[in-house]
Design an enzyme around this catalytic site. Structure first.
Site, mmCIF file in Angstrom:
data_model
loop_
_atom_site.group_PDB
_atom_site.id
_atom_site.type_symbol
_atom_site.label_atom_id
_atom_site.label_comp_id
_atom_site.label_asym_id
_atom_site.label_seq_id
_atom_site.Cartn_x
_atom_site.Cartn_y
_atom_site.Cartn_z
ATOM 1 N N HIS A 175 3.178 -6.779 4.462
ATOM 2 C CA HIS A 175 1.857 -6.391 4.638
ATOM 3 C C HIS A 175 1.370 -6.906 6.027
ATOM 4 O O HIS A 175 2.122 -7.370 7.004
ATOM 5 C CB HIS A 175 0.991 -7.157 3.828
ATOM 6 C CG HIS A 175 0.932 -6.605 2.543
ATOM 7 N ND1 HIS A 175 -0.155 -6.072 2.009
ATOM 8 C CD2 HIS A 175 1.765 -7.010 1.399
ATOM 9 C CE1 HIS A 175 0.167 -5.715 0.637
ATOM 10 N NE2 HIS A 175 1.313 -6.254 0.168
ATOM 11 N N GLU B 50 2.010 -11.631 5.330
ATOM 12 C CA GLU B 50 1.127 -10.749 6.268
ATOM 13 C C GLU B 50 1.646 -10.845 7.854
ATOM 14 O O GLU B 50 1.622 -12.164 8.139
ATOM 15 C CB GLU B 50 -0.317 -11.406 6.152
ATOM 16 C CG GLU B 50 -0.823 -11.346 4.789
ATOM 17 C CD GLU B 50 -1.402 -9.962 4.500
ATOM 18 O OE1 GLU B 50 -1.447 -9.099 5.144
ATOM 19 O OE2 GLU B 50 -1.878 -9.735 3.263
ATOM 20 N N GLU C 254 -2.098 0.358 8.101
ATOM 21 C CA GLU C 254 -0.956 -0.692 7.611
ATOM 22 C C GLU C 254 -0.038 -0.136 6.799
ATOM 23 O O GLU C 254 1.062 -0.571 6.754
ATOM 24 C CB GLU C 254 -1.732 -1.959 6.491
ATOM 25 C CG GLU C 254 -0.968 -2.969 6.220
ATOM 26 C CD GLU C 254 -1.998 -3.651 5.152
ATOM 27 O OE1 GLU C 254 -3.157 -3.518 4.690
ATOM 28 O OE2 GLU C 254 -1.298 -4.692 4.447
ATOM 29 N N HIS D 119 0.911 -1.364 -0.098
ATOM 30 C CA HIS D 119 -0.004 -0.159 -0.050
ATOM 31 C C HIS D 119 0.860 1.250 0.035
ATOM 32 O O HIS D 119 1.853 1.031 -0.405
ATOM 33 C CB HIS D 119 -0.871 -0.132 1.133
ATOM 34 C CG HIS D 119 -1.677 -1.526 1.384
ATOM 35 N ND1 HIS D 119 -2.779 -1.681 0.501
ATOM 36 C CD2 HIS D 119 -1.168 -2.425 2.104
ATOM 37 C CE1 HIS D 119 -2.858 -3.196 0.788
ATOM 38 N NE2 HIS D 119 -2.313 -3.498 1.771
#
Ligand code: ZN
Length: 324
Positions: free
Chosen positions: A206, A288, A150, A113
């Site tokens: 992430h 993640e 995030e 992101h």
């Protein structure tokens, strides 16, 4: 419930067990299995051992969210010597200084992101081709219930990881950094950056946004895809090896458990719907690191000390992979 808190993680005294743990790095799947067995046998009952925030030594404070770790801090400097000290004879090439085991290696880090994505919804909603489908250029990512985004997490871990890998001599490139570019890049471009750099390894950082109670980390491996401009067949094998090594080292470094909601307890998930993996031509995985929507995981993800451990685990996995 079966979660093992950081203070109960067997390999936790990392300094003293360094030789053993480094030796085990070559046997990561086994190491991970061993850890799981340990857990199943009841080697510790989670007693929830609080979050990473209460754990001791590591580098910077929880408030150090936006900055890179101090280069000279004990924890960021310490991994430098360990892999070399325990290197296999073949790895310690005669005549090599040994001080930069990753010299000549290129690692691309993709911070998931971008903090600016919220202000560029039209741009990031644009569809790009990922071989198997058309998907949004990028997404905003998730956040903890307290509003820690995030995108901020991924950039912080990426900075810490870059420092660690550069200490090993690697050439490190980030797909974006702070406000450059102000949004994105799109997922296809994120893959392309790794490809163009001829990265020896690439990783996208992430944290998940799943339901409360869903905890732990998982590494996402590219599935075999051959469609349109995507052809992951050559990278499926090496990416799995990269992912397994990262998973094993992440368990050890952070004390976090493999996800309890995907991957069947292995910490590994294969996906064929992610453009960043589908379009990669170099070994690449996603990680993640935890679930931002779970309060216990969030306590870790918002801790600078824990993020340093996360970066160390990822770094050690990459180092292990690149040194073979
Ligand atoms: Zn994400």
């Amino acid at each position: 419930m079966s979660y093992v808190g950081p203070d109960f993680e067997p390999p936790r005294p990392r300094r003293s067990r360094r030789p053993l743990t480094v030796a085990l790095a070559a046997l990561v799947p086994g190491a991970l299995l061993g850890w799981l067995v340990y857990q199943a046998v009841g080697g510790s009952d989670g007693s929830a051992a609080a979050g990473g925030a209460s754990t001791p030594p590591a580098a910077s404070s929880a408030s150090a969210g936006r900055s890179t770790p101090p280069a000279g801090s004990p924890d960021s400097a310490s991994p430098r010597s360990s892999p070399r000290d325990d290197a296999k004879p073949t790895a310690a090439a005669p005549g090599a200084t040994g001080s930069e085991p990753l010299a000549g290696k290129v690692v691309v880090i993709d911070p998931g992101h971008n903090s600016g994505n919220f202000r560029h919804t039209a741009e990031i909603n644009r569809k790009v081709n990922i071989g198997t489908a058309w998907k949004e250029c990028d997404t905003t990512g998730t956040a903890t219930d307290d509003g820690y985004p995030e995108a901020q997490f991924t950039l912080d871990v990426s900075h810490r990881l870059r420092t660690l890998l550069e200490q090993q001599g690697a050439t490190v490139k980030l797909t974006h950094d702070r406000d450059e570019p102000p949004w994105g890049p799109c997922v296809d471009e994120r893959a392309r950056i790794g490809n163009t750099a001829h990265a020896d390894a690439a990783i996208s950082i992430h944290a998940d946004g799943s339901a409360t109670g869903n905890r732990g980390f998982h590494v996402i491996l590219p599935g075999s895809v051959h469609a349109g401009s995507a052809d992951t067949r050559p990278i499926v094998g090496p990416s799995r090896e990269l992912g397994e090594r990262i998973a094993g080292n992440f368990v050890r470094a952070t004390g976090s458990a493999p996800a309890n909601y995907v991957g069947g307890g292995t910490g590994l998930v294969t996906r064929a719907d992610l453009g960043g993996l589908n379009l990669s031509t170099v070994p690449k995985v996603f990680i993640e690191c935890g679930n931002m929507r779970d309060s216990k995981d969030a306590a870790r993800l918002t801790s600078g000390a824990w993020r340093q451990k996360a970066a160390e685990g990822i770094s050690e996995g990459i180092v292990s992979f690149l040194r073979g």
